[in-house]
Every structure is written in C-alpha cells, then in structure tokens.
Write a protein that holds these residues in place. Structure first.
Motif, short mmCIF file in Angstrom:
data_model
loop_
_atom_site.label_atom_id
_atom_site.label_comp_id
_atom_site.label_asym_id
_atom_site.label_seq_id
_atom_site.Cartn_x
_atom_site.Cartn_y
_atom_site.Cartn_z
N GLN A 161 0.84 -1.19 0.00
CA GLN A 161 0.00 0.00 0.00
C GLN A 161 0.88 1.25 0.00
O GLN A 161 1.84 1.33 0.77
CB GLN A 161 -0.91 0.03 1.23
N ILE A 162 0.55 2.19 -0.83
CA ILE A 162 1.25 3.46 -0.89
C ILE A 162 0.27 4.56 -0.46
O ILE A 162 -0.80 4.71 -1.04
CB ILE A 162 1.77 3.76 -2.30
N GLY A 163 0.65 5.31 0.57
CA GLY A 163 -0.22 6.36 1.09
C GLY A 163 -0.12 7.66 0.30
O GLY A 163 0.67 7.78 -0.64
N SER A 164 -0.89 8.64 0.71
CA SER A 164 -0.92 9.93 0.01
C SER A 164 0.10 10.89 0.61
O SER A 164 0.46 10.80 1.78
CB SER A 164 -2.32 10.54 0.10
N THR A 165 0.57 11.82 -0.21
CA THR A 165 1.52 12.84 0.23
C THR A 165 1.08 14.19 -0.32
O THR A 165 0.11 14.27 -1.10
CB THR A 165 2.94 12.52 -0.28
N ALA A 166 1.77 15.23 0.06
CA ALA A 166 1.48 16.59 -0.43
C ALA A 166 2.77 17.23 -0.91
O ALA A 166 3.85 16.98 -0.37
CB ALA A 166 0.84 17.43 0.67
N ALA A 167 2.64 18.04 -1.93
CA ALA A 167 3.81 18.75 -2.45
C ALA A 167 4.18 19.90 -1.52
O ALA A 167 3.32 20.47 -0.83
CB ALA A 167 3.52 19.27 -3.85
N ILE A 168 5.47 20.26 -1.49
CA ILE A 168 5.96 21.35 -0.64
C ILE A 168 6.23 22.58 -1.52
O ILE A 168 6.83 22.48 -2.59
CB ILE A 168 7.25 20.93 0.09
N LYS A 169 5.78 23.69 -1.05
CA LYS A 169 5.98 24.94 -1.79
C LYS A 169 7.46 25.34 -1.75
O LYS A 169 8.09 25.34 -0.70
CB LYS A 169 5.13 26.05 -1.17
N ARG A 170 8.00 25.65 -2.91
CA ARG A 170 9.38 26.11 -2.97
C ARG A 170 9.43 27.60 -2.64
O ARG A 170 8.73 28.41 -3.25
CB ARG A 170 9.97 25.87 -4.37
N THR A 171 10.28 27.95 -1.69
CA THR A 171 10.32 29.34 -1.19
C THR A 171 11.57 30.09 -1.59
O THR A 171 11.70 31.29 -1.30
CB THR A 171 10.19 29.35 0.34
N SER A 172 12.55 29.42 -2.22
CA SER A 172 13.78 30.12 -2.60
C SER A 172 14.36 29.49 -3.86
O SER A 172 14.10 28.33 -4.18
CB SER A 172 14.81 30.06 -1.47
N ILE A 180 10.42 13.82 0.30
CA ILE A 180 9.04 13.49 0.66
C ILE A 180 8.97 11.99 0.94
O ILE A 180 9.11 11.17 0.03
CB ILE A 180 8.06 13.87 -0.46
N ASP A 181 8.80 11.64 2.19
CA ASP A 181 8.70 10.23 2.57
C ASP A 181 7.28 9.72 2.30
O ASP A 181 6.32 10.15 2.95
CB ASP A 181 9.05 10.04 4.04
N VAL A 182 7.18 8.83 1.35
CA VAL A 182 5.87 8.28 1.00
C VAL A 182 5.48 7.20 2.00
O VAL A 182 6.25 6.25 2.22
CB VAL A 182 5.92 7.69 -0.43
N PRO A 183 4.30 7.31 2.62
CA PRO A 183 3.85 6.27 3.56
C PRO A 183 3.71 4.93 2.86
O PRO A 183 3.18 4.85 1.75
CB PRO A 183 2.48 6.79 4.02
N HIS A 184 4.23 3.90 3.49
CA HIS A 184 4.20 2.57 2.89
C HIS A 184 3.69 1.58 3.93
O HIS A 184 4.11 1.60 5.08
CB HIS A 184 5.60 2.17 2.41
N ALA A 185 2.78 0.72 3.50
CA ALA A 185 2.22 -0.30 4.39
C ALA A 185 1.95 -1.55 3.58
O ALA A 185 2.05 -1.55 2.35
CB ALA A 185 0.95 0.21 5.06
N ARG A 186 1.60 -2.61 4.26
CA ARG A 186 1.28 -3.85 3.56
C ARG A 186 0.24 -4.63 4.34
O ARG A 186 0.08 -4.47 5.54
CB ARG A 186 2.54 -4.69 3.32
N ARG A 187 -0.44 -5.51 3.61
CA ARG A 187 -1.46 -6.36 4.20
C ARG A 187 -1.20 -7.81 3.79
O ARG A 187 -0.72 -8.09 2.69
CB ARG A 187 -2.85 -5.93 3.74
#
Length: 290
Positions: A46-57, A65-72
């Motif tokens: 299973q791959i979880g959801s992530t969000a993009a980070i705004k670039r400020t410079s 970005i660490d993508v959540p990972h799980a398994r069943r």
C-alpha cells in the motif's frame, strides 16, 4: 458405460463448474479485486498519500518526501466439496452444464467464497511488515448504533456515501452495498425510492442490476447478525478495490471411482482462497434492524 472416466470428461465437468461458480455461485466475486497467488501467504503493498511542498527560494535543497508505505497479508485456506454417484449410468449427467451435481458444487463453493469476502469486510485485517498486526474496522466506519430501531434507510446510505467522500475515496471506483432481502424491502417502502425520480432500486424486484445514490446493490443471505444486538443485520457499503480476494487454486474438479464405496463415482471439487480488507475508509458497516 465404461467404468473409466476419461480426461475429456473430467475437463468438461470442470469447465461446467467453473462457468457456474462464476455466474451463479458467488454473488460477491465480481465486486472485489481478484489476485492470483502462488503461496500460502501473500502480501499486498500500500502506498499512502503525500502533499507537495511549496518552494520558497531559488536553488534550494530538493525536498525529501517520505511516501507512507504499508502492507497487508492474506492467508489462503482450502475448501472442499464432494458427492457420490451410486449408479454408473448417472455419471453421464455430470457433463450437462445444468447438472444437479455441477450446480450443487458451484453453489456450495460460491457460498464459501462469499463468506470469506464478508468476513474480510467487517473483520480484522492482517497488517504490518509480516502481517502480524490485527487492524479492526474502526468505529468511525460503523456510524450506526446497534441501539437504533430502524432498518435500511436513505439516510444511512447518504451517511455511507458522505464518509467515503470525506475520505477522498475515488468517485470513479464502483461502489456496492451488500444487504439482505429485508433491507431491500425497507428501501422499496421508503418515499424516496417509491418516487419516480428515485426508483432505480425497484429493479431488484425483477432481479436486474440496479443502483441508488451511486451504489450498486447485491442481495445476500450470508450476512451475519450483530453479536451484541441480534436484531441487527450487518450490511456493508464498499468500493470495488476495498477487498483483495487471493486465489491460489480457483477450480479443480476430479471424478473417480471409490473402491471403498462399492465403486461409486465420486465428484470432488476444491479451491484455495483468502481475502483481506485493503483500506478501512473504503468500507462502511451499516447496522440495520430486522
């Protein structure tokens, strides 16, 4: 008739049972995600959801970005069915696709398959790296108190839909509601469903495919009663990918003589299957008073 059952005879019977098991045996097989496996235990990632980070410079460091990972984990279990044909001339009936033996075998295995899927809908899922953690369906996915005295209502269906929408469940995924004939009767007697604007559920009375509020209904008599309130039937709203049905051995039929049974012909049928819930937010338990 020869006492030897030919290979083609066995294959014909096997094909008949396969056809029946897929068309009339299981009511839920076509509503879940099927995966062929070649082991006693299978793991699904299973791959979880992530969000993009705004670039400020300008020329800043690349973000990690660490993508959540799980398994069943799903474990296969073996199921068997067998019957004896006493008179050798009756064996000829087995090659008929409408044979009583083929239909009985398909129906029996289909019911077992539905039981496995229903158990996965409301039971605990084996999660974690090795599948050693038991994850129950959370109370948030069981919004209807067992103390309620109403059956299946439009309000309950709306609540199930809202829970899925709030969890950002992909609206393009097919959604189902599995319930008993009593819940269908409840719906057919509601004002909304009786109205000409909301009457697609009435198709159930004719046994045709139907939908209401985006849910396709599957009628089943295999659903359990609530253990704490035996007046309540536990129904489920779910998406097509909410349950992973693992199939290790789909259809295997054998026809042979049994010397220990006065040389009667034995019809034997087996399968190895298992199921696991993949995401809790894609399943909503609906308790309905009967």
């Amino acid at each position: 008739m020869s006492s030897q059952i030919t290979t083609s005879f066995v294959e014909q019977y096997k094909n008949n049972v396969q056809l029946l098991s897929q068309s009339m045996g299981s009511k839920l097989r076509g509503a879940v995600d099927i995966e062929s496996v070649q082991a006693n235990n299978a793991f699904f990632e299973q791959i979880g959801s992530t969000a993009a980070i705004k670039r400020t410079s300008r020329h800043g460091d690349t973000p990690q970005i660490d993508v959540p990972h799980a398994r069943r984990r799903v474990s296969l279990e073996d199921y068997e069915w067998a019957d004896l044909v006493d008179e050798s001339d009756k064996v000829r009936m087995l090659i008929d696709p409408t044979s009583t033996y083929a239909r009985a075998a398909a129906a029996a295995m289909g019911r077992s398959m539905d039981d496995v899927i229903i158990s996965a809908l409301g039971g605990s899922a084996s999660t974690g790296v090795s599948g050693g953690t038991s994850t129950a369906l959370p109370s948030a996915q069981k919004p209807f108190s067992s103390s309620q005295s109403d059956g299946m209502t439009v309000a309950k269906l709306l609540e199930a839909k809202k829970l899925m929408d709030l969890a950002d469940v992909d609206p393009s995924l097919k959604r189902y509601v599995v319930c008993s004939p009593t819940q269908i009767s409840d719906l057919l007697n509601t004002t909304e469903v009786k109205s000409s604007d909301f009457n697609t559920v009435k198709a159930l009375a004719q046994g045709t495919v139907n939908s209401f509020l985006g849910f396709e209904f599957i009628m089943s008599n295999r659903l359990s009663l609530d253990a704490t309130n035996t007046d309540d039937r536990l129904c489920y709203a779910f998406t097509e990918d909410a349950i992973k049905l693992a199939v290790g051995k789909d259809v295997q039929a054998k026809i042979s003589e049994r010397a220990d049974k006065s040389y009667s012909t034995q019809v034997y049928y087996c399968m190895s299957i298992g199921a696991v819930r993949m995401e809790e937010v894609k399943v909503v338990e609906i308790a309905c008073d009967e």
